[in-house]
Design a protein around this motif. Structure first.
Motif, short mmCIF file in Angstrom:
data_model
loop_
_atom_site.label_atom_id
_atom_site.label_comp_id
_atom_site.label_asym_id
_atom_site.label_seq_id
_atom_site.Cartn_x
_atom_site.Cartn_y
_atom_site.Cartn_z
N LYS A 169 23.53 44.11 19.92
CA LYS A 169 22.78 42.83 19.89
C LYS A 169 22.18 42.46 18.84
CE LYS A 169 19.64 40.19 22.78
NZ LYS A 169 18.56 40.06 24.04
N GLY A 170 22.45 41.24 18.34
CA GLY A 170 21.54 40.58 17.14
C GLY A 170 22.16 40.90 15.92
N THR A 171 23.37 41.68 15.75
CA THR A 171 24.21 42.07 14.71
C THR A 171 24.86 40.89 14.00
OG1 THR A 171 24.35 44.23 15.41
CG2 THR A 171 25.87 43.47 13.64
N THR A 172 24.84 40.65 12.66
CA THR A 172 25.85 39.64 11.90
C THR A 172 26.89 40.19 11.33
OG1 THR A 172 23.80 38.29 11.32
CG2 THR A 172 25.55 37.88 10.19
N LEU A 173 27.92 39.56 11.78
CA LEU A 173 29.46 40.15 11.21
C LEU A 173 30.03 38.94 10.16
CD1 LEU A 173 30.34 41.39 14.80
CD2 LEU A 173 29.68 42.79 12.96
N LYS A 174 30.77 39.33 9.50
CA LYS A 174 31.51 38.31 8.73
C LYS A 174 32.69 37.61 9.43
CE LYS A 174 34.47 37.97 4.40
NZ LYS A 174 35.12 38.65 3.33
N TYR A 175 32.85 36.57 9.55
CA TYR A 175 33.69 35.77 10.33
C TYR A 175 35.07 35.53 9.52
CZ TYR A 175 36.13 31.77 12.80
OH TYR A 175 36.80 31.06 13.40
N ILE A 176 36.20 35.96 10.27
CA ILE A 176 37.39 35.79 9.63
C ILE A 176 38.34 34.54 10.27
CG2 ILE A 176 39.64 36.84 9.18
CD1 ILE A 176 38.07 39.43 9.26
N SER A 177 38.22 34.73 11.89
CA SER A 177 39.18 33.68 12.37
C SER A 177 38.76 33.59 13.92
CB SER A 177 40.71 33.67 12.18
OG SER A 177 41.17 34.95 12.65
N SER A 178 39.28 32.85 14.53
CA SER A 178 39.23 32.82 16.19
C SER A 178 40.68 32.69 16.90
CB SER A 178 38.19 31.72 16.78
OG SER A 178 36.83 31.85 16.16
N PHE A 179 40.37 33.19 18.18
CA PHE A 179 41.84 33.08 18.76
C PHE A 179 41.44 33.03 20.38
CE2 PHE A 179 45.37 35.48 21.35
CZ PHE A 179 46.15 34.89 20.75
N THR A 180 42.32 32.14 21.06
CA THR A 180 42.31 32.18 22.31
C THR A 180 43.31 32.90 22.97
OG1 THR A 180 40.88 29.90 22.24
CG2 THR A 180 41.93 30.60 24.41
N ASN A 181 43.16 33.89 23.68
CA ASN A 181 44.40 34.69 24.36
C ASN A 181 44.85 33.79 25.48
OD1 ASN A 181 42.49 35.35 26.70
ND2 ASN A 181 41.91 37.26 25.59
N ALA A 182 45.85 34.69 26.25
CA ALA A 182 46.61 34.11 27.43
C ALA A 182 45.77 34.17 28.74
CB ALA A 182 47.80 34.95 27.83
N ALA A 183 44.71 34.55 28.55
CA ALA A 183 43.71 34.57 29.87
C ALA A 183 42.83 33.52 29.56
CB ALA A 183 42.81 35.91 29.90
N GLY A 184 42.78 32.83 28.43
CA GLY A 184 41.80 31.64 28.25
C GLY A 184 40.58 32.37 27.25
N GLU A 185 40.57 33.42 27.13
CA GLU A 185 39.30 34.03 26.59
C GLU A 185 39.28 33.60 25.02
OE1 GLU A 185 38.74 37.93 29.39
OE2 GLU A 185 40.06 38.02 27.42
N VAL A 186 38.22 33.13 24.41
CA VAL A 186 38.25 33.15 23.08
C VAL A 186 37.37 34.45 22.21
CG1 VAL A 186 36.92 31.79 21.24
CG2 VAL A 186 37.75 30.57 23.19
N TRP A 187 38.25 34.84 21.49
CA TRP A 187 37.88 35.92 20.57
C TRP A 187 37.66 35.84 19.21
CZ3 TRP A 187 37.60 41.20 22.46
CH2 TRP A 187 37.78 41.53 23.80
N HIS A 188 36.86 36.56 18.39
CA HIS A 188 36.55 36.31 16.80
C HIS A 188 36.95 37.35 16.49
CE1 HIS A 188 34.22 32.65 18.24
NE2 HIS A 188 33.59 33.44 18.82
N ASN A 189 37.78 37.21 15.28
CA ASN A 189 38.32 38.33 14.40
C ASN A 189 37.00 38.60 13.32
OD1 ASN A 189 40.86 38.93 11.77
ND2 ASN A 189 39.72 40.29 13.10
N VAL A 190 36.38 39.65 13.12
CA VAL A 190 35.28 39.75 12.22
C VAL A 190 35.44 40.80 11.35
CG1 VAL A 190 33.73 38.61 13.96
CG2 VAL A 190 34.09 41.01 14.19
N GLN A 191 34.69 41.23 10.68
CA GLN A 191 34.34 42.32 9.62
C GLN A 191 32.87 42.87 9.77
OE1 GLN A 191 36.28 42.39 5.77
NE2 GLN A 191 34.82 43.64 5.09
#
Length: 231
Positions: A192-214
């Motif tokens: 909790k509280g970690t900062t990650l480099k943002y790459i992109s976002s994606f909404t899957n078939a279940a309607g969940e939003v996910w973020h691609n990070v590094q």
């Protein structure tokens, strides 16, 4: 003869007055006693509420003293960090500051306080308070609805960098997965509280939003959106 009658009348009158005085004396004494008793009752009725209030105050003072003793005991324990005191705001605050590099967010307004989070270079931090200490100006920042901390002004800028990159901040322990569903394997747990480099976002078939990070270590993966936020 007339003189004898006068003397007799005077004697009768004297006896009458004496008898009257004797008869009336208990009544006067009884009335006086009633006045004294009434006075005592009135004083008692006034003192009883005062005694009750004094008892309540003594109880509150005892409770507050116990709280003070508990706080003293906590502070005296090794490794215990006292909570920071929020100072009054003086002057106009910037609405946000931006990390000049990777910065540490502390629980209090000195670097002696523990680090509660880190933020990558260019990260935007919402300012909610400030404090000028012996080491300089500190900003209190809001990282999420449940996480707040202090950052040194020398580590941030009030001007938004032209090349500021987006970041993802976790507000709960979250799995960094190989793909954008929970069926993918977890690469590691991001605190909790970690900062990650943002790459992109994606909404899957279940309607969940996910973020691609590094991560700061260069590991790429996906974190679920309900435990992270794009900044």
């Amino acid at each position: 003869m007339n003189r004898s009658k006068k003397l007799m009348a005077a004697g009768v009158l004297t006896l009458g007055l004496g008898a009257g005085a004797v008869i009336s004396t208990p009544q006067v004494m009884k009335a006086s006693s009633n006045v004294v008793l009434a006075s005592v009752d009135w004083v008692t009725s006034q003192l009883n509420p005062m005694k009750t209030k004094i008892s309540e105050l003594e109880s509150k003072i005892s409770s507050q003293q116990q709280e003070i003793n508990n706080l003293k005991a906590q502070i005296s324990q090794p490794g215990t960090t006292p909570p920071p005191v929020t100072p009054p705001v003086t002057g106009e605050l910037p609405s946000a500051v931006y990390a000049k590099g990777t910065v540490n967010i502390h629980s209090g307004a000195t670097k002696d306080y523990k680090v509660v989070a880190t933020r990558a270079s260019g990260s935007s931090l919402k300012v909610i308070d400030s404090h000028k200490s012996a080491t300089g100006l500190w900003y209190r920042v809001e990282l999420s609805s449940t996480l707040k901390g202090w950052v040194f002004s020398g580590d941030v800028s009030v001007e938004k960098p032209a090349n500021a990159e987006k970041t993802v901040v976790t507000f709960g322990d979250v799995n960094l997965r190989k793909g954008a569903t929970t069926s993918y394997a977890s690469l590691q747990v991001i605190p909790k509280g970690t900062t990650l480099k943002y790459i992109s976002s994606f909404t899957n078939a279940a309607g969940e939003v996910w973020h691609n990070v590094q991560t700061a270590g260069g590991i790429k993966g996906w974190v679920i959106g309900n435990l992270s936020e794009v900044k």
